[in-house]
Design a protein around this motif. Structure first.
Motif, PDB file in Angstrom:
ATOM      1  N   PHE A   1       0.818  -1.218   0.000  1.00 10.48           N
ATOM      2  CA  PHE A   1       0.000   0.000   0.000  1.00 10.48           C
ATOM      3  C   PHE A   1       0.847   1.261   0.000  1.00 10.48           C
ATOM      4  O   PHE A   1       0.384   2.339  -0.349  1.00 10.48           O
ATOM      5  N   PHE A   2       2.112   1.177   0.414  1.00  9.29           N
ATOM      6  CA  PHE A   2       2.968   2.368   0.505  1.00  9.29           C
ATOM      7  C   PHE A   2       3.813   2.502  -0.765  1.00  9.29           C
ATOM      8  O   PHE A   2       4.064   1.525  -1.479  1.00  9.29           O
ATOM      9  N   ASN A   3       4.214   3.744  -1.024  1.00 12.75           N
ATOM     10  CA  ASN A   3       5.162   3.962  -2.124  1.00 12.75           C
ATOM     11  C   ASN A   3       6.457   3.235  -1.764  1.00 12.75           C
ATOM     12  O   ASN A   3       6.995   3.391  -0.658  1.00 12.75           O
ATOM     13  N   HIS A   4       6.981   2.473  -2.711  1.00 16.09           N
ATOM     14  CA  HIS A   4       8.077   1.578  -2.332  1.00 16.09           C
ATOM     15  C   HIS A   4       9.184   1.535  -3.387  1.00 16.09           C
ATOM     16  O   HIS A   4       9.022   2.009  -4.521  1.00 16.09           O
TER      17      HIS A   4
ATOM     18  N   ASP B   1      11.761 -13.099 -10.406  1.00 15.61           N
ATOM     19  CA  ASP B   1      12.464 -11.914 -10.912  1.00 15.61           C
ATOM     20  C   ASP B   1      12.448 -10.770  -9.913  1.00 15.61           C
ATOM     21  O   ASP B   1      13.012  -9.704 -10.176  1.00 15.61           O
ATOM     22  N   ASN B   2      11.784 -10.957  -8.802  1.00 17.84           N
ATOM     23  CA  ASN B   2      11.815  -9.968  -7.721  1.00 17.84           C
ATOM     24  C   ASN B   2      12.996 -10.324  -6.819  1.00 17.84           C
ATOM     25  O   ASN B   2      12.926 -11.247  -6.023  1.00 17.84           O
ATOM     26  N   LEU B   3      14.109  -9.569  -6.981  1.00 14.17           N
ATOM     27  CA  LEU B   3      15.342  -9.880  -6.248  1.00 14.17           C
ATOM     28  C   LEU B   3      15.320  -9.295  -4.849  1.00 14.17           C
ATOM     29  O   LEU B   3      15.894  -9.882  -3.920  1.00 14.17           O
ATOM     30  N   VAL B   4      14.722  -8.125  -4.658  1.00 13.80           N
ATOM     31  CA  VAL B   4      14.554  -7.508  -3.335  1.00 13.80           C
ATOM     32  C   VAL B   4      13.092  -7.106  -3.220  1.00 13.80           C
ATOM     33  O   VAL B   4      12.581  -6.340  -4.056  1.00 13.80           O
ATOM     34  N   ALA B   5      12.436  -7.631  -2.189  1.00 14.65           N
ATOM     35  CA  ALA B   5      11.007  -7.361  -2.000  1.00 14.65           C
ATOM     36  C   ALA B   5      10.765  -5.884  -1.750  1.00 14.65           C
ATOM     37  O   ALA B   5      11.668  -5.152  -1.322  1.00 14.65           O
ATOM     38  N   PRO B   6       9.553  -5.401  -2.005  1.00 11.14           N
ATOM     39  CA  PRO B   6       9.262  -3.968  -1.834  1.00 11.14           C
ATOM     40  C   PRO B   6       9.600  -3.474  -0.425  1.00 11.14           C
ATOM     41  O   PRO B   6       9.318  -4.133   0.573  1.00 11.14           O
ATOM     42  N   VAL B   7      10.250  -2.296  -0.400  1.00 13.95           N
ATOM     43  CA  VAL B   7      10.608  -1.614   0.844  1.00 13.95           C
ATOM     44  C   VAL B   7      10.072  -0.196   0.735  1.00 13.95           C
ATOM     45  O   VAL B   7      10.158   0.439  -0.332  1.00 13.95           O
ATOM     46  N   GLN B   8       9.478   0.319   1.836  1.00 16.62           N
ATOM     47  CA  GLN B   8       8.963   1.694   1.816  1.00 16.62           C
ATOM     48  C   GLN B   8      10.064   2.629   1.349  1.00 16.62           C
ATOM     49  O   GLN B   8      11.187   2.606   1.851  1.00 16.62           O
TER      50      GLN B   8
ATOM     51  N   SER C   1       7.939   8.449   5.452  1.00 14.07           N
ATOM     52  CA  SER C   1       6.589   8.669   4.921  1.00 14.07           C
ATOM     53  C   SER C   1       6.255   7.561   3.944  1.00 14.07           C
ATOM     54  O   SER C   1       7.127   7.050   3.228  1.00 14.07           O
ATOM     55  N   THR C   2       4.950   7.231   3.891  1.00 13.25           N
ATOM     56  CA  THR C   2       4.501   6.227   2.925  1.00 13.25           C
ATOM     57  C   THR C   2       4.270   6.832   1.554  1.00 13.25           C
ATOM     58  O   THR C   2       4.095   6.114   0.568  1.00 13.25           O
TER      59      THR C   2
END
Length: 667
Positions: free
Chosen positions: A141-144, A159-166, A171-172
């Motif tokens: 839900f946050f900008n990542h 193909d996702n090497l690093v999962a989403p991080v804020q 701030s989100t």
């Protein structure tokens, strides 16, 4: 996260490079190619999307990155001011600089990027669950931020090497109308790929990306993609620092004591600068101080950025100290030859000089630091160095005192020859050490000594042309010389003497022989020797007294006016002699004259049978051949003679008389 940032500060950002210019306006070597709505807006800023729906853009840079080396790319990213806008941007590495773009909207221009190895950092500003085709995206839900590969934006795929991080640590939502600083860092030795957002490390990925992602290709290119969909935002990036570009100023070269004000190490986001050492730095705490140095110095700059991270840069200011010196090719040359000088020193400099304190001239030293100066030499040539100047900035000029002299001389080839009796000798009055030769070479057997010039085995009276050549300048002179003529003389007749008293002692006057052998009035008999090597007096009227029974050989040395000599000899024959009883003057060579040569006769007088004087002669030897005083022949008959001797004769006394018969009958 804090511990990772400290490690990054200590191990990662400690960079060593040469005096980089960190200004945000110094990426002139960026060569972008744009797709769709992307464009350059100046000051190293590039628009990726405009604030319009279904807008897209990509900017690709034809600037290769070597993954075997570290690199930093620092930029400010603007994601828009619409808090409900979309969709985001990606930073992409791929193996070609081709200007391409993938699916827009939620794909952010990266999804399904044309088939080639790629690695993308996505800055996703909108939550997408699925693609239009039903592929699961699974955005938070946050900008990542996340690390993707193979043109895939799904966070549930391999193909996702690093999962989403804020994206923002605070701030989100990063669509806040503010620029956010992003650092993309690669450390080749550690094989770590790091993303820092607003001074916060968001993730660090460790892998062999050269082989795992780019199929062994260590050269990649970078760019940005971005898009909007039904919702929009203006999105752009502004570069702050790109380490692998030639955005550097070179190590500086300065003249001693002259200020250097061309170093500007301004770094966007820096909060402090510190130069070390501080000597010669106008203000060691600013990015662009003025440096004034008297000797070559290497300065280290420590920069602390807005994130509290530090980095170091080095810059060397070399104090130009051009030098030059001069030497001669030959220390001396001959008159009219070329005097050559070699000037050596700092390559590619201009050297000022004068010759014999004349007008100032210049010469450029080549890449090897050498130049030759030549001048015609009529007299000694002295070159005086005046100064040496760098031929390129900063054009330092240094005074010089070097000097060199070529002595110029004229070799005198004068000499003279002295004639001799069998040759000649030479005496050099000019430059010694040269060579003597015949010029022309004579046809006789005469020889000349090339060192001394002495002529030997010469032909008497012959003339020769002798040339002398000096040792260095090869100047020549020719002298004609005529050898003295040989001594001429007549052979002396053998002398027959009478031993009138039987004691073996006889005498004669040597001047008589001298008169016989000499051919002209200028010659003389200089020496006479008997068989025993005793010198015989030749002074007239001294007489030589022979004591050798039977006689001996007398050797005469005849000398002409030139001092040349020759030797001849004659024999003294001593017999037991008596006064003749008769003569037969018929020309047969036997008893043709009345021979008293060995008796030392002072006076001879001849009378006929009647007592009349018919002939007389003083200092008589062999003159009477039966003639009267008037030259008439006396008839056959007996004649009376009277002899007086110069010295008392042991046999006959002082005077002697007797009878002699003239026989004129033919034999």
């Amino acid at each position: 996260m804090k511990n990772n940032l400290v490690l990054f500060n200590k191990q990662v950002l400690l960079l060593l490079a040469a005096c980089l210019l960190f200004s945000v306006k110094s990426f002139g070597q960026l060569t972008p190619t744009f797709v769709n709505n992307a464009s350059a807006t100046g000051d190293n800023c590039y628009t990726i999307t405009t604030n319009q729906q279904s807008n897209s853009g990509a900017a690709w840079y034809d600037n290769p990155i070597d993954l075997s080396q570290d690199f930093d790319i620092v930029f400010n990213a603007y994601f828009g001011s619409n808090s409900n806008g979309a969709d985001g941007m990606t930073f992409v590495l791929k193996t070609t600089p081709d200007a391409v773009i993938g699916i827009i909207g939620g794909g952010m221009g990266y999804r399904n990027l044309p088939d080639q190895p790629s690695l993308a950092v996505e800055f996703d500003t909108f939550k997408n669950n699925n693609t239009a085709s039903g592929e699961v995206i699974s955005d938070p839900f946050f900008n990542h931020v996340a690390l993707q590969t193979n043109g895939n934006t799904s966070h549930v795929s391999p193909d996702n090497l690093v999962a989403p991080v804020q994206a923002s640590p605070t701030s989100t939502n990063i669509k806040d109308g503010q620029e956010h600083e992003v650092k993309i860092l690669w450390r080749a030795e550690l094989q770590t790929f790091t993303v820092i957002f607003d001074c916060s490390e968001r993730f660090s990925y460790t892998a062999d990306i050269v082989n795992d992602i780019f199929e062994g290709n260590s050269t990649v290119y970078f760019g940005f993609t971005g898009s909007t969909g039904s919702l929009s935002n203006e999105q752009y990036i502004c570069f702050q620092y790109i380490s692998f570009l030639d955005n550097q100023i070179q190590d500086q070269v300065a003249c001693a004591g002259e200020p250097v004000d061309t170093i500007d190490a301004t770094y966007a986001g820096a909060v402090s600068y510190q130069w070390s050492p501080v000597e010669g730095v106008s203000d060691p705490t600013i990015a662009n101080p003025v440096f004034t140095v008297s000797e070559t110095t290497t300065y280290t700059l420590t920069i602390t950025d807005n994130c509290g991270l530090t980095m170091e840069r080095e810059c060397t200011i070399t104090v130009a100290n051009p030098t030059a010196e001069v030497t001669t090719v030959q220390p001396s040359v001959c008159n009219g030859e070329t005097a050559d000088f070699v000037i050596t020193g700092t390559p590619n400099t201009e050297v000022s000089y004068n010759i014999n304190n004349g007008a100032e001239q210049t010469v450029i030293l080549d890449a090897s630091g050498e130049a030759t100066v030549s001048t015609q030499a009529d007299d000694s040539q002295t070159i005086n160095l005046v100064s040496v100047t760098l031929a390129e900035p900063p054009f330092c000029e240094i005074g010089l005192t070097g000097t060199a002299t070529v002595e110029v001389f004229t070799e005198d080839a004068s000499f003279y020859m002295t004639a001799g009796c069998e040759g000649a000798t030479a005496a050099v009055t000019g430059a010694a050490g040269g060579v003597f030769t015949f010029n022309p070479v004579p046809t006789d057997s005469a020889m000349i000594n090339s060192v001394t010039g002495e002529i030997t085995n010469a032909l008497a009276g012959a003339s020769y042309s002798v040339q002398y050549t000096t040792p260095n300048c090869l100047n020549t002179a020719i002298v004609q010389i005529t050898v003295y003529p040989e001594v001429t003389f007549n052979m002396a007749s053998n002398l027959q003497l009478c031993d009138t008293n039987g004691d073996g002692i006889t005498s004669f006057d040597l001047t008589q022989v001298e008169d016989e052998v000499l051919t002209n009035d200028t010659d003389m008999v200089s020496y006479a020797y008997d068989n025993n090597g005793n010198m015989v007096s030749i002074a007239s009227p001294s007489a030589f007294e022979n004591t050798q029974p039977g006689g001996q050989t007398i050797w005469l040395t005849i000398e002409n006016q030139n001092g040349c000599t020759a030797t001849t000899s004659f024999d003294l024959i001593v017999d037991q002699c008596f006064i003749q009883k008769g003569i037969s003057p018929n020309g047969d060579g036997m008893n043709d004259f009345f021979d008293l040569s060995g008796f030392g006769v002072k006076e001879l007088t001849v009378f006929n049978r009647y007592g009349e004087k018919v002939y007389s002669y003083s200092n008589y030897t062999t003159q009477w051949e039966g003639q009267s005083n008037n030259g008439n022949e006396l008839p056959t008959g007996t004649y009376y003679y009277a002899i007086s001797f110069s010295d008392s004769n042991p046999t006959y006394g002082a005077n002697h008389t007797g009878w002699v018969y003239i026989n004129r009958q033919e034999n």
